[in-house]
Design a protein around this motif. Structure first.
Motif, short mmCIF file in Angstrom:
data_model
loop_
_atom_site.label_atom_id
_atom_site.label_comp_id
_atom_site.label_asym_id
_atom_site.label_seq_id
_atom_site.Cartn_x
_atom_site.Cartn_y
_atom_site.Cartn_z
N SER A 48 -46.50 -5.86 -66.58
CA SER A 48 -45.62 -6.67 -65.74
C SER A 48 -46.41 -7.61 -64.82
CB SER A 48 -44.74 -5.75 -64.90
OG SER A 48 -45.55 -4.95 -64.07
N GLU A 49 -47.72 -7.58 -64.93
CA GLU A 49 -48.52 -8.45 -64.08
C GLU A 49 -48.51 -9.87 -64.64
OE1 GLU A 49 -52.43 -7.05 -63.27
OE2 GLU A 49 -51.76 -4.97 -63.11
N ALA A 50 -48.35 -10.81 -63.75
CA ALA A 50 -48.34 -12.22 -64.14
C ALA A 50 -49.77 -12.71 -64.34
CB ALA A 50 -47.65 -13.06 -63.07
N ARG A 51 -49.95 -13.57 -65.33
CA ARG A 51 -51.27 -14.16 -65.55
C ARG A 51 -51.54 -15.16 -64.44
NH1 ARG A 51 -49.93 -15.61 -71.65
NH2 ARG A 51 -47.93 -15.86 -70.63
N GLY A 52 -52.78 -15.28 -64.06
CA GLY A 52 -53.15 -16.10 -62.91
C GLY A 52 -53.27 -17.57 -63.24
N THR A 53 -53.43 -18.35 -62.19
CA THR A 53 -53.56 -19.79 -62.32
C THR A 53 -54.81 -20.16 -63.10
OG1 THR A 53 -52.44 -20.02 -60.19
CG2 THR A 53 -53.62 -21.94 -61.01
N GLN A 54 -55.90 -19.43 -62.90
CA GLN A 54 -57.14 -19.73 -63.62
C GLN A 54 -56.96 -19.56 -65.12
OE1 GLN A 54 -59.97 -17.10 -61.83
NE2 GLN A 54 -60.38 -18.47 -60.12
N TYR A 55 -56.19 -18.55 -65.52
CA TYR A 55 -55.93 -18.35 -66.95
C TYR A 55 -55.19 -19.55 -67.52
CZ TYR A 55 -53.86 -16.58 -71.24
OH TYR A 55 -53.48 -16.44 -72.54
N PHE A 56 -54.18 -20.03 -66.79
CA PHE A 56 -53.39 -21.15 -67.29
C PHE A 56 -54.17 -22.46 -67.25
CE2 PHE A 56 -49.66 -18.38 -66.29
CZ PHE A 56 -49.21 -18.27 -67.58
N VAL A 57 -55.12 -22.59 -66.33
CA VAL A 57 -55.97 -23.79 -66.33
C VAL A 57 -56.81 -23.81 -67.60
CG1 VAL A 57 -57.94 -24.89 -65.18
CG2 VAL A 57 -56.00 -24.12 -63.83
N ALA A 58 -57.30 -22.65 -68.00
CA ALA A 58 -58.11 -22.56 -69.22
C ALA A 58 -57.26 -22.71 -70.48
CB ALA A 58 -58.86 -21.24 -69.25
N CYS A 70 -39.56 -21.49 -68.45
CA CYS A 70 -38.99 -21.28 -67.11
C CYS A 70 -37.81 -22.21 -66.88
CB CYS A 70 -40.05 -21.51 -66.04
SG CYS A 70 -41.35 -20.27 -66.05
N ARG A 71 -37.92 -23.44 -67.36
CA ARG A 71 -36.81 -24.39 -67.21
C ARG A 71 -35.61 -23.97 -68.04
NH1 ARG A 71 -40.85 -29.27 -67.69
NH2 ARG A 71 -41.56 -29.35 -65.54
N ASP A 72 -35.88 -23.38 -69.22
CA ASP A 72 -34.79 -22.91 -70.08
C ASP A 72 -34.17 -21.63 -69.55
OD1 ASP A 72 -35.47 -24.98 -71.73
OD2 ASP A 72 -36.52 -23.73 -73.21
N GLY A 73 -34.93 -20.87 -68.78
CA GLY A 73 -34.46 -19.60 -68.26
C GLY A 73 -34.91 -18.42 -69.09
N SER A 74 -35.72 -18.66 -70.13
CA SER A 74 -36.17 -17.56 -70.98
C SER A 74 -37.37 -16.84 -70.38
CB SER A 74 -36.51 -18.07 -72.38
OG SER A 74 -37.56 -19.00 -72.32
N VAL A 75 -38.08 -17.46 -69.45
CA VAL A 75 -39.25 -16.85 -68.80
C VAL A 75 -38.96 -16.80 -67.31
CG1 VAL A 75 -41.72 -17.04 -68.36
CG2 VAL A 75 -40.80 -17.76 -70.55
N ARG A 76 -39.25 -15.64 -66.72
CA ARG A 76 -39.05 -15.49 -65.28
C ARG A 76 -40.23 -14.77 -64.68
NH1 ARG A 76 -32.77 -13.61 -64.67
NH2 ARG A 76 -31.89 -15.49 -65.54
N GLY A 77 -40.34 -14.83 -63.38
CA GLY A 77 -41.38 -14.08 -62.69
C GLY A 77 -42.45 -14.98 -62.10
N GLY A 78 -43.58 -14.35 -61.80
CA GLY A 78 -44.68 -15.04 -61.14
C GLY A 78 -45.41 -16.01 -62.04
N GLU A 79 -45.27 -15.86 -63.36
CA GLU A 79 -45.97 -16.75 -64.27
C GLU A 79 -45.46 -18.18 -64.16
OE1 GLU A 79 -46.12 -15.36 -68.26
OE2 GLU A 79 -47.73 -13.96 -67.80
N CYS A 80 -44.22 -18.36 -63.81
CA CYS A 80 -43.67 -19.71 -63.70
C CYS A 80 -44.43 -20.51 -62.63
CB CYS A 80 -42.18 -19.64 -63.35
SG CYS A 80 -41.15 -18.96 -64.65
N ALA A 81 -44.60 -19.91 -61.49
CA ALA A 81 -45.30 -20.60 -60.40
C ALA A 81 -46.76 -20.81 -60.74
CB ALA A 81 -45.16 -19.81 -59.11
N ASN A 82 -47.40 -19.80 -61.34
CA ASN A 82 -48.82 -19.93 -61.68
C ASN A 82 -49.04 -21.00 -62.75
OD1 ASN A 82 -49.36 -17.90 -59.89
ND2 ASN A 82 -49.57 -16.31 -61.43
N ALA A 83 -48.18 -21.04 -63.76
CA ALA A 83 -48.32 -22.04 -64.81
C ALA A 83 -48.06 -23.44 -64.26
CB ALA A 83 -47.37 -21.73 -65.95
#
Length: 102
Positions: A48-58, A70-83
């Motif tokens: 349940s841990e969200a992947r970090g910003t550094q992961y998404f930068v890579a 996230c815009r579609d509503g299929s993904v929720r949680g902390g990953e939206c903000a990090n991505a």
């Protein structure tokens, strides 16, 4: 005399209460272990841990997919903000690079 009777009555009441609790425990809160054994082992554990910003930068393409989800509503949680933050950082780096190279 009353003090001694009160203590004995209190102890008897506690013993009866604890004994009743132990006897009625399977009825009040059945064990969950039997349910998990009957169902079998889980196919895959999802963290349940969200992947970090550094992961998404890579992995910027994956970040764009997560933001679209996230815009579609299929993904929720902390990953939206990090991505979203990773996309902003990468876009800013690209703009800065284009500006300074000219």
């Amino acid at each position: 005399m009353w003090h001694g009777k009160t203590i004995i009555l209190l102890l008897v009441t506690l013993v009866v209460g604890f004994a009743g609790g132990f006897i009625l425990r399977p009825v009040i809160a059945p064990m969950q272990q039997a349910d998990t054994i009957a169902a079998g082992p889980p196919a895959a554990l999802v963290t349940s841990e969200a992947r970090g910003t550094q992961y998404f930068v890579a992995h910027i393409d994956e970040a764009r997919q997560v933001v679209a989800g996230c815009r579609d509503g299929s993904v929720r949680g902390g990953e939206c903000a990090n991505a979203d933050e990773a996309i902003i950082k990468v876009d800013a780096q690209e703009r800065r690079k284009r500006f300074l190279d000219n």
